[in-house]
Design an enzyme around this catalytic site. Structure first.
Site, PDB file in Angstrom:
ATOM      1  N   ASP A  35       0.976  -1.224  -0.174  1.00  0.00           N
ATOM      2  CA  ASP A  35      -0.209   0.055  -0.257  1.00  0.00           C
ATOM      3  C   ASP A  35       0.714   1.142   0.068  1.00  0.00           C
ATOM      4  O   ASP A  35       0.527   2.374  -0.684  1.00  0.00           O
ATOM      5  CB  ASP A  35      -1.028  -0.192   1.143  1.00  0.00           C
ATOM      6  CG  ASP A  35      -1.555  -1.633   1.363  1.00  0.00           C
ATOM      7  OD1 ASP A  35      -2.158  -1.785   0.338  1.00  0.00           O
ATOM      8  OD2 ASP A  35      -1.254  -1.935   2.386  1.00  0.00           O
TER       9      ASP A  35
ATOM     10  N   HIS B 181      -4.693  -3.315   6.036  1.00  0.00           N
ATOM     11  CA  HIS B 181      -4.432  -3.726   4.717  1.00  0.00           C
ATOM     12  C   HIS B 181      -5.734  -4.035   4.115  1.00  0.00           C
ATOM     13  O   HIS B 181      -6.148  -5.321   4.021  1.00  0.00           O
ATOM     14  CB  HIS B 181      -3.414  -4.813   4.633  1.00  0.00           C
ATOM     15  CG  HIS B 181      -3.206  -5.328   3.009  1.00  0.00           C
ATOM     16  ND1 HIS B 181      -2.961  -4.376   2.074  1.00  0.00           N
ATOM     17  CD2 HIS B 181      -3.347  -6.519   2.323  1.00  0.00           C
ATOM     18  CE1 HIS B 181      -2.750  -5.029   0.881  1.00  0.00           C
ATOM     19  NE2 HIS B 181      -3.213  -6.274   1.023  1.00  0.00           N
TER      20      HIS B 181
HETATM   21  P1  NAD Z   1      -1.432 -18.648  -4.013  1.00  0.00           P
HETATM   22  O1  NAD Z   1      -2.735 -19.545  -4.040  1.00  0.00           O
HETATM   23  O2  NAD Z   1      -0.758 -18.874  -5.464  1.00  0.00           O
HETATM   24  O3  NAD Z   1      -0.086 -19.643  -3.320  1.00  0.00           O
HETATM   25  C1  NAD Z   1      -0.397 -19.794  -1.990  1.00  0.00           C
HETATM   26  C2  NAD Z   1       0.157 -21.042  -1.548  1.00  0.00           C
HETATM   27  O4  NAD Z   1       0.112 -21.067  -0.270  1.00  0.00           O
HETATM   28  C3  NAD Z   1      -0.344 -22.300  -2.315  1.00  0.00           C
HETATM   29  O5  NAD Z   1       0.823 -22.970  -3.072  1.00  0.00           O
HETATM   30  C4  NAD Z   1      -0.679 -23.333  -1.139  1.00  0.00           C
HETATM   31  O6  NAD Z   1      -0.647 -24.421  -1.238  1.00  0.00           O
HETATM   32  C5  NAD Z   1       0.117 -22.605   0.111  1.00  0.00           C
HETATM   33  N1  NAD Z   1      -0.567 -22.666   1.304  1.00  0.00           N
HETATM   34  C6  NAD Z   1      -1.902 -22.664   1.829  1.00  0.00           C
HETATM   35  N2  NAD Z   1      -1.995 -23.146   3.138  1.00  0.00           N
HETATM   36  C7  NAD Z   1      -0.841 -23.164   3.584  1.00  0.00           C
HETATM   37  C8  NAD Z   1      -0.233 -23.559   4.833  1.00  0.00           C
HETATM   38  N3  NAD Z   1      -1.235 -24.041   5.896  1.00  0.00           N
HETATM   39  N4  NAD Z   1       1.067 -23.627   4.743  1.00  0.00           N
HETATM   40  C9  NAD Z   1       1.881 -23.523   3.883  1.00  0.00           C
HETATM   41  N5  NAD Z   1       1.712 -23.137   2.595  1.00  0.00           N
HETATM   42  C10 NAD Z   1       0.186 -23.158   2.438  1.00  0.00           C
HETATM   43  O7  NAD Z   1      -1.483 -17.495  -3.558  1.00  0.00           O
HETATM   44  P2  NAD Z   1      -0.536 -15.963  -3.357  1.00  0.00           P
HETATM   45  O8  NAD Z   1      -1.108 -15.151  -4.777  1.00  0.00           O
HETATM   46  O9  NAD Z   1       0.770 -16.398  -3.472  1.00  0.00           O
HETATM   47  O10 NAD Z   1      -0.991 -15.485  -2.226  1.00  0.00           O
HETATM   48  C11 NAD Z   1      -0.856 -15.676  -1.105  1.00  0.00           C
HETATM   49  C12 NAD Z   1      -1.444 -14.992   0.180  1.00  0.00           C
HETATM   50  O11 NAD Z   1      -1.011 -13.736   0.046  1.00  0.00           O
HETATM   51  C13 NAD Z   1      -2.899 -14.516  -0.290  1.00  0.00           C
HETATM   52  O12 NAD Z   1      -3.596 -14.662   1.140  1.00  0.00           O
HETATM   53  C14 NAD Z   1      -3.066 -13.277  -0.727  1.00  0.00           C
HETATM   54  O13 NAD Z   1      -4.404 -12.837  -0.687  1.00  0.00           O
HETATM   55  C15 NAD Z   1      -1.995 -12.599   0.115  1.00  0.00           C
HETATM   56  N6  NAD Z   1      -1.619 -11.250  -0.529  1.00  0.00           N
HETATM   57  C16 NAD Z   1      -1.287 -10.484   0.547  1.00  0.00           C
HETATM   58  C17 NAD Z   1      -0.666  -9.324  -0.027  1.00  0.00           C
HETATM   59  C18 NAD Z   1      -0.461  -8.070   1.159  1.00  0.00           C
HETATM   60  O14 NAD Z   1      -0.055  -7.018   0.777  1.00  0.00           O
HETATM   61  N7  NAD Z   1      -0.414  -8.399   2.385  1.00  0.00           N
HETATM   62  C19 NAD Z   1      -0.507  -8.853  -1.354  1.00  0.00           C
HETATM   63  C20 NAD Z   1      -0.625  -9.940  -2.275  1.00  0.00           C
HETATM   64  C21 NAD Z   1      -1.219 -11.129  -1.837  1.00  0.00           C
HETATM   65  C1  LMR Z   2      -3.314  -6.898  -2.782  1.00  0.00           C
HETATM   66  O1  LMR Z   2      -3.391  -5.710  -2.188  1.00  0.00           O
HETATM   67  O2  LMR Z   2      -2.934  -6.859  -3.987  1.00  0.00           O
HETATM   68  C2  LMR Z   2      -3.389  -8.082  -1.951  1.00  0.00           C
HETATM   69  O3  LMR Z   2      -3.953  -8.141  -0.678  1.00  0.00           O
HETATM   70  C3  LMR Z   2      -4.251  -8.984  -2.856  1.00  0.00           C
HETATM   71  C4  LMR Z   2      -5.677  -8.737  -2.885  1.00  0.00           C
HETATM   72  O4  LMR Z   2      -6.687  -9.624  -2.125  1.00  0.00           O
HETATM   73  O5  LMR Z   2      -5.963  -7.510  -2.843  1.00  0.00           O
END
Ligand code: NAD
Ligand code: LMR
Length: 328
Positions: free
Chosen positions: A162, A190
């Protein structure tokens, strides 16, 4: 003499953020070009996920990174977090179109209870933990509460994406370079309620607020654009942000470990009660980092508009927190 390797655990290592993150950690972009790392990679025990993780590890090998001092695959947090110095908790379900991040709470909360307990049991006592998996602030709170023997300050949530989004929007609006803009911060959760605040921002000593001089743009364009950027990316890509999220995670850990030279960054950290935020709420604040510690930027004036925004994002966090009390 080269430094001793440090242990870095990444959960969700075979996911899309994992794929954008691991190569940058192993190349030294997170902890510095002189810091060897041992990667402890956690995925769900499921055969398909472990097989995919094996493929990612083959690619890591094929990069022949001089700083990669070792790596291992794990399906159990108790082995993945053993003696870890830096823990990046990415593994969780991402949202799809039409969902809010808090809709993920019931699906993801249990993951962070189990991982908090594992960190409590086996991690290095100085472990620096970053929660990326959504809803990041509340998941960080769950992990912190599940790890009572570790200092609460070791648990942080990612507001850096952000923060970086806000910087880019301000650079575009003012026609200045991103790297010239200082003292931007993002308060709160967030989520779309986050409050990206450029009241104190400067470019070469000049006030960004004075340069923009348009409160309507702040309220009607800037804040909604930053707040809803994650949804805009999901809408466009059909998948949630990955490379920019990994980049923000690298920035967050890099700055926490190596310092910001006085520059402000935004981190979700457990509140100490400052700015009227209840203690231990994981809230986005402006911080500076030095000597491996973050320091809250204190005593900033909060005007009526800002207070209203802070109250709104806090209310949402309190609601999320209340929804997970039964797990703690
Ligand atoms: P993704 O689905 O591509 O990958 C997630 C991975 O986590 C998968 O491979 C899954 O098997 C694994 N997983 C699930 N449960 C698990 C556990 N208990 N232990 C270990 N591994 C586990 O998703 P992504 O696009 O990589 O996103 C991951 C997370 O990050 C999501 O919750 C997404 O919303 C979040 N995210 C947060 C931000 C932020 O700014 N905070 C930004 C983008 C994404
Ligand atoms: C983002 O801000 O891009 C991540 O938190 C993914 C989402 O769900 O928006």
């Amino acid at each position: 003499m080269s430094k001793a390797p440090v242990r870095v655990t990444v959960s969700g290592a075979a996911g899309q953020i994992g794929y954008a993150l691991l190569f940058r950690i192993a190349s030294g972009q997170m902890l510095g070009a002189d810091q060897p790392v041992i990667l402890q990679l956690l995925e769900i025990p499921d055969e398909k996920a472990q097989k995919a993780l094996g493929g990612v590890m083959m690619e890591l090998e094929d990069c022949a990174f001089p700083l990669l001092a070792g790596m291992s695959a794990h399906g159990d947090p108790m082995t993945a977090f053993k003696d870890v110095d830096y823990a990046l908790l990415v593994g969780a379900r991402p949202r799809g179109p039409g969902m809010e991040r808090r809709d993920l709470l019931s699906a993801n909360a249990q993951i962070f209870t189990a991982q908090g307990k594992a960190l409590n049991a086996v991690a290095n006592r100085t472990v620096k933990t970053l929660v990326v998996g959504n809803p990041a602030n509340t998941n960080a709170y769950i992990a912190m509460k599940s790890a009572p023997d570790l200092p609460a300050k070791n648990f942080t949530a990612m507001l850096r994406l952000d923060h970086n989004r806000a910087l880019s929007q301000l650079a575009a609006k003012t026609g200045k370079a991103v790297g010239e803009i200082e003292k931007v911060c993002v308060w709160g959760n967030h989520s779309p309620t986050m409050y990206a605040d450029y009241r104190f921002a400067t470019v070469g000593g000049q006030s960004v607020k004075d340069m923009i001089h348009d409160d309507a743009w702040n309220r009607d364009v800037f804040l909604p654009t930053v707040g809803k950027r994650g949804a805009a990316i999901i809408e466009a890509r059909g998948l949630s942000s990955a490379a920019s999220a990994a980049n923000a995670a690298i920035d967050h850990m890099h700055d926490w470990a190596l310092g910001t030279n006085g520059k402000w960054v935004s981190m979700g950290i457990p509140s100490d009660g400052s700015y009227g935020i209840p203690e231990q709420t994981i809230f986005g604040f402006p911080v500076t980092c030095a000597g491996g510690e973050y320091q809250l930027v204190r005593d900033l004036p909060i005007d009526a508009f800002s207070q209203e925004r802070i109250n709104k994002t806090l209310a949402e966090l309190e609601e999320e927190k209340a929804g997970v009390q039964h797990l703690l």
